[in-house]
Design an enzyme around this catalytic site. Structure first.
Site, PDB file in Angstrom:
ATOM      1  N   HIS A  25      33.538  45.967  41.130  1.00 28.64           N
ATOM      2  CA  HIS A  25      34.833  45.707  41.751  1.00 28.64           C
ATOM      3  C   HIS A  25      35.635  46.974  42.026  1.00 28.64           C
ATOM      4  O   HIS A  25      36.670  46.932  42.670  1.00 28.64           O
ATOM      5  CB  HIS A  25      35.676  44.793  40.859  1.00 28.64           C
ATOM      6  CG  HIS A  25      36.244  45.487  39.665  1.00 28.64           C
ATOM      7  ND1 HIS A  25      35.493  45.759  38.556  1.00 28.64           N
ATOM      8  CD2 HIS A  25      37.469  45.997  39.426  1.00 28.64           C
ATOM      9  CE1 HIS A  25      36.242  46.403  37.681  1.00 28.64           C
ATOM     10  NE2 HIS A  25      37.446  46.558  38.171  1.00 28.64           N
TER      11      HIS A  25
HETATM   12  C1  UD1 Z   1      42.706  45.848  38.504  1.00 28.21           C
HETATM   13  C2  UD1 Z   1      42.844  47.159  37.718  1.00 28.21           C
HETATM   14  C3  UD1 Z   1      41.465  47.609  37.264  1.00 28.21           C
HETATM   15  C4  UD1 Z   1      40.743  46.515  36.516  1.00 28.21           C
HETATM   16  C5  UD1 Z   1      40.697  45.276  37.391  1.00 28.21           C
HETATM   17  C6  UD1 Z   1      39.996  44.127  36.726  1.00 28.21           C
HETATM   18  C7  UD1 Z   1      44.642  48.649  38.469  1.00 28.21           C
HETATM   19  C8  UD1 Z   1      44.909  49.942  39.125  1.00 28.21           C
HETATM   20  N1  UD1 Z   1      43.369  48.219  38.546  1.00 28.21           N
HETATM   21  O1  UD1 Z   1      41.958  46.151  39.654  1.00 28.21           O
HETATM   22  O2  UD1 Z   1      41.609  48.714  36.395  1.00 28.21           O
HETATM   23  O3  UD1 Z   1      39.440  46.941  36.203  1.00 28.21           O
HETATM   24  O4  UD1 Z   1      42.042  44.904  37.703  1.00 28.21           O
HETATM   25  O5  UD1 Z   1      39.886  43.049  37.566  1.00 28.21           O
HETATM   26  O6  UD1 Z   1      45.535  48.047  37.929  1.00 28.21           O
HETATM   27  N2  UD1 Z   1      42.955  39.648  44.017  1.00 28.21           N
HETATM   28  C9  UD1 Z   1      42.881  38.298  44.193  1.00 28.21           C
HETATM   29  N3  UD1 Z   1      43.303  37.511  43.168  1.00 28.21           N
HETATM   30  C10 UD1 Z   1      43.801  38.019  41.998  1.00 28.21           C
HETATM   31  C11 UD1 Z   1      43.869  39.397  41.860  1.00 28.21           C
HETATM   32  C12 UD1 Z   1      43.435  40.203  42.861  1.00 28.21           C
HETATM   33  O7  UD1 Z   1      42.453  37.812  45.221  1.00 28.21           O
HETATM   34  O8  UD1 Z   1      44.155  37.224  41.111  1.00 28.21           O
HETATM   35  C13 UD1 Z   1      42.475  40.523  45.107  1.00 28.21           C
HETATM   36  C14 UD1 Z   1      43.552  40.918  46.074  1.00 28.21           C
HETATM   37  O9  UD1 Z   1      42.981  41.011  47.326  1.00 28.21           O
HETATM   38  C15 UD1 Z   1      43.955  42.301  45.610  1.00 28.21           C
HETATM   39  C16 UD1 Z   1      42.634  42.834  45.083  1.00 28.21           C
HETATM   40  O10 UD1 Z   1      41.965  41.703  44.531  1.00 28.21           O
HETATM   41  O11 UD1 Z   1      44.503  43.071  46.603  1.00 28.21           O
HETATM   42  C17 UD1 Z   1      42.763  43.880  44.023  1.00 28.21           C
HETATM   43  O12 UD1 Z   1      43.594  43.431  42.932  1.00 28.21           O
HETATM   44  P1  UD1 Z   1      44.443  44.510  42.100  1.00 28.21           P
HETATM   45  O13 UD1 Z   1      45.144  43.885  40.983  1.00 28.21           O
HETATM   46  O14 UD1 Z   1      45.256  45.303  43.045  1.00 28.21           O
HETATM   47  O15 UD1 Z   1      43.332  45.477  41.543  1.00 28.21           O
HETATM   48  P2  UD1 Z   1      41.914  45.162  40.883  1.00 28.21           P
HETATM   49  O16 UD1 Z   1      40.870  45.691  41.788  1.00 28.21           O
HETATM   50  O17 UD1 Z   1      41.783  43.756  40.454  1.00 28.21           O
END
Ligand code: UD1
Length: 427
Positions: A252
């Protein structure tokens, strides 16, 4: 006339109450999936403390920033880990790093000013961690600089790669925290090298491993292996149910999945493995989006949500899994291939071979024990690392203090620090 300091005791004919009048207020902040299993055992330790005869009681407030909001990325973990409903939900959702961090800070400030906790606990390295710590470091409850003690759980880890957003979050959070709870020895060295006073630093073990040890047995009751056709449901009279060999994959990290060529290279490195055995891939929402965007669905089989049998040579994509299902999947895997941070530690504790698709790790203890190897991002390196790890069997000890007692250790330090510090409102 009453003498100075005397008090009217309306019920002074009753036997004196137990002296449980001291109350400490701890606020913990969670935001994203890897936070939930790090906070859950701390809440459990607080419950145990309050059920004991200790003189002080602890009030706990749980704040969820809402960085992760999908049922499978958040809610499922509250159920599996028996977490209480958050007292406050900030609902910040997705966005750029700046927007996400800023939203969390803005919303959190109001909560902190209302609740005025004695201690703020932040865990790990996600954007919500830094946002909450930064607000607390600059807040003043009384216009005289009174603020909560900031405690960082999982402090001191360093990948020495500042291109990782998590590395920036770790460094900044550590430098504005008052108490730093470290999971492994490398953390002590890193913090010392950065000039952080040893008086603030405590090697206590790993609260994520507290969760793993607490829930390992229950995870065995998960039916995920049956649902995936990986464990035969009919008992063989002599040997019991048999688990088919399979690999578990998670990917991811933006550095791995946001660039089509990098992502394809990684998938090529995994292709041989998927010919040898089933590769189960609970896909993070961002990764699933990229697969569609990049038109690389051909590497995968199975619509997320349906566990249909897959042809050899393709990766079996399923929905993100809850805590217990995922723990069960890790425990029985022949090998785990991942770019996650926490999974490197969980596999060390489970003694399951792990291949980390990264150039570096902030968790070197996992390399020292050999359960984990770094494969880099190139197909050849990934193939070689998988081959090496597939044949290995581990019988290692757990790293120091990864014994399921990190959370009570943390609580002990919080209580003794709060007693000494004037910041703590109720002391
Ligand atoms: C975040 C953490 C990362 C961790 C990961 C675990 C930071 C900088 N990164 O990354 O360290 O390893 O979580 O999962 O805080 N999205 C959804 N549904 C959700 C959450 C996210 O669809 O419930 C999608 C969205 O498109 C979003 C993308 O995932 O833009 C990324 O989510 P985000 O929380 O920004 O970062 P992660 O990649 O999940």
């Amino acid at each position: 006339m009453l003498s100075l300091g005397a008090r009217i005791q309306p019920h002074n004919f009753l036997p004196p109450a137990k002296p449980r009048n001291i109350q400490m207020k701890i606020m913990s902040v969670v935001g994203a999936r890897p936070n939930f299993m790090k906070v859950a055992p701390l809440i459990m330790a607080i419950r145990e403390h309050n059920g004991s005869n200790a003189p002080e009681t602890i009030q706990h407030i749980l704040v969820h920033t809402g960085q992760h909001y999908d049922q499978l990325m958040s809610e499922a973990f509250f159920t599996d880990l028996n977490l209480p409903r958050p007292d406050v939900h900030l609902g910040i959702g997705s966005g750029s790093h700046a927007k996400q961090t800023a939203e969390a800070m803005r919303e959190f400030e109001a909560v902190l000013l209302t609740e005025k906790p004695d201690v703020l606990v932040v865990v790990g390295d996600v954007n919500s961690t830094l946002a909450a710590a930064l607000v607390a470091a600059k807040i003043s409850f009384d216009n005289a600089g009174k603020r909560p003690i900031i405690a960082h759980v999982e402090a001191g880890l360093r990948s020495f790669d500042r291109d990782m957003p998590e590395e920036v979050n770790r460094i900044l959070t550590d430098h504005i925290s008052d108490l730093l709870f470290v999971t492994e020895e490398s953390g002590l060295r890193n913090l010392a090298n950065e000039g952080i006073s040893s008086a603030k630093i405590h090697l206590v073990g790993n609260t994520m491993i507290d969760s793993l040890l607490a829930w390992k047995k229950k995870a065995e009751a998960s039916t995920i292996l049956e649902e995936l056709g990986l464990r035969r449901t009919v008992n063989d009279s002599r040997f019991g149910p048999r688990v088919e060999p399979y690999a578990l994959l998670t990917l991811h990290r933006p550095a791995n999945v946001d660039n089509r060529e990098v992502f394809r290279n990684i998938l090529e490195g995994i292709e041989d493995l998927s010919r040898d055995c089933a590769v189960v891939f609970p896909a993070h929402p961002r990764t699933r989006k990229r697969i569609q965007e990049f038109g690389i669905g051909g590497y995968f089989a199975g619509d997320p949500g349906t566990y249909e049998a897959a042809t050899p040579g393709v990766i079996r994509m399923i929905d993100p899994q809850g805590y217990l299902n995922f723990l069960c999947l890790m425990k029985h895997a022949r090998v785990v291939v991942t770019d996650s941070g926490g999974i490197q530690e969980e596999t060390t504790c489970l003694r399951v071979p792990c291949v980390t698709i990264r150039e570096n790790t902030e968790r070197p203890v996992t390399l020292k024990y050999g359960t984990n190897v770094l494969a880099g991002l190139q197909a050849a390196g990934i193939r070689a690392a998988i081959q090496k790890q597939m044949t290995r069997v581990f019988d290692n000890e757990a790293p120091q203090y990864w014994d399921g007692r990190a959370s009570p250790r943390i609580l002990e330090v919080l209580l003794s620090n709060c007693e000494r510090k004037s910041q703590c409102a109720s002391y």
